[in-house]
Design an enzyme around this catalytic site. Structure first.
Site, mmCIF file in Angstrom:
data_model
loop_
_atom_site.group_PDB
_atom_site.id
_atom_site.type_symbol
_atom_site.label_atom_id
_atom_site.label_comp_id
_atom_site.label_asym_id
_atom_site.label_seq_id
_atom_site.Cartn_x
_atom_site.Cartn_y
_atom_site.Cartn_z
ATOM 1 N N GLU A 103 0.818 -1.208 0.000
ATOM 2 C CA GLU A 103 0.000 0.000 0.000
ATOM 3 C C GLU A 103 0.859 1.268 0.000
ATOM 4 O O GLU A 103 0.463 2.303 0.536
ATOM 5 C CB GLU A 103 -0.968 -0.019 1.186
ATOM 6 C CG GLU A 103 -1.914 -1.206 1.131
ATOM 7 C CD GLU A 103 -3.155 -1.058 1.987
ATOM 8 O OE1 GLU A 103 -3.472 0.059 2.414
ATOM 9 O OE2 GLU A 103 -3.822 -2.094 2.225
ATOM 10 N N HIS A 166 -5.308 1.736 1.070
ATOM 11 C CA HIS A 166 -4.696 2.608 0.077
ATOM 12 C C HIS A 166 -4.675 1.913 -1.276
ATOM 13 O O HIS A 166 -4.196 0.787 -1.383
ATOM 14 C CB HIS A 166 -3.267 2.980 0.482
ATOM 15 C CG HIS A 166 -3.193 3.740 1.760
ATOM 16 N ND1 HIS A 166 -3.393 3.144 2.983
ATOM 17 C CD2 HIS A 166 -2.962 5.060 2.001
ATOM 18 C CE1 HIS A 166 -3.281 4.061 3.937
ATOM 19 N NE2 HIS A 166 -3.037 5.224 3.366
ATOM 20 N N LYS A 193 -10.299 4.809 7.114
ATOM 21 C CA LYS A 193 -9.569 5.688 6.191
ATOM 22 C C LYS A 193 -9.421 5.016 4.834
ATOM 23 O O LYS A 193 -9.085 3.846 4.741
ATOM 24 C CB LYS A 193 -8.179 6.017 6.744
ATOM 25 C CG LYS A 193 -7.319 6.838 5.778
ATOM 26 C CD LYS A 193 -5.855 6.883 6.202
ATOM 27 C CE LYS A 193 -5.005 7.554 5.131
ATOM 28 N NZ LYS A 193 -3.563 7.478 5.425
#
Length: 273
Positions: A103, A166, A193
């Site tokens: 990521e 991510h 997130k």
């Protein structure tokens, strides 16, 4: 495992660490520290404390890249935690993050070693203080058992969890991003997130729309970022589209598209809805 950690206000759906309340009003600015040794780390910490940021992120994967052995890396990391906490002072929250190579991180680390590092930092063993860490980032795509163990350890020690994802290649569709953020919360993340890579302006709009959709759940704070120069607008319009924090720099950044913390603070204030 309790339904809610002690630092999450279920009435207002915010998460509070060291007096910093995520999810209420102005988005928090998070400044990453990417120093490769202790001197560089502390110099960056000094620069970060001169910015408006109240949350400082230590990128563990960027620290001591000369040490290939995971146990050696863990030992020097633990030794640096006390001095770093002292340098930040009592008013700034410390987020510890090990970004894996999958990521966008800088060093390989086995899943087992990753879990051991994060749980040792959470518990404060050999760190010189029990309250050195305020938040911990765990990538929710890692092995399920490791994620659950880190979340459980953080809850037992009163530390907030950022569950992260991510995408360094592109931007998923809105439904997928919403599903990821909601799934992270179900896994126990206090602050889900997602950070994605836009290939067009419409990708940025898709990320912002997904953020707004999740914010309308009223389930708690989250962070949504579109990376790179193309996605820079997402870093300063966080409040409008429901994101509780943004990442900005005090020198070298940790991801593409990060802007200077002072500039971000000014733009956030100008753009407040």
């Amino acid at each position: 495992m309790p339904d809610q950690p002690s630092n999450v206000d279920v009435r207002r759906r915010t998460a509070t660490v060291r007096g910093v309340e995520f999810g209420r009003g102005r988005p928090e600015i998070i400044v990453p520290l990417v120093g490769d040794d202790l001197d560089a780390l502390l110099a960056q910490a000094e620069a970060a404390t001169a910015t408006p940021a109240r949350v400082i992120e230590w990128r563990l994967d960027r620290f001591r890249p000369d040490l290939e052995d995971a146990e050696d890396h863990r030992e020097v990391t633990l030794a640096a935690l006390g001095p770093l906490r002292a340098a930040l002072g009592a008013d700034r929250a410390l987020l510890v993050t090990f970004r894996t190579t999958a990521e966008g991180g800088r060093r390989p680390y086995s899943t087992r070693a990753l879990g051991a590092l994060l749980e040792t930092l959470i518990s404060g063993r050999r760190a010189g203080t029990q309250s050195a860490v305020d938040l911990v980032d765990i990538e929710t795509a890692r092995e399920e058992g490791v994620v659950a163990s880190v979340v459980d350890s953080a809850r037992r020690h009163g530390i907030a969890v950022i569950g992260s994802h991510h995408d360094m290649e592109g931007t998923p569709d809105e439904e997928t991003m919403v599903r990821i953020l909601r799934g992270q919360r179900r896994l126990g993340a206090d602050i889900p997130k997602i950070a994605v890579t836009p290939r067009s302006a419409r990708d940025v709009l898709t990320l912002l729309s997904a953020s707004l959709t999740v914010a309308e759940d009223l389930a708690g704070p989250h962070i949504a970022v579109s990376m790179g120069t193309l996605g820079a607008s997402s870093r300063v319009t966080a409040e409008t589209f429901g994101s509780a924090a943004t990442f900005a720099t005090a020198g070298e950044g940790s991801a593409p598209g990060q802007l200077a913390a002072g500039d971000v603070a000014g733009m956030i204030e100008l753009l407040r809805p």
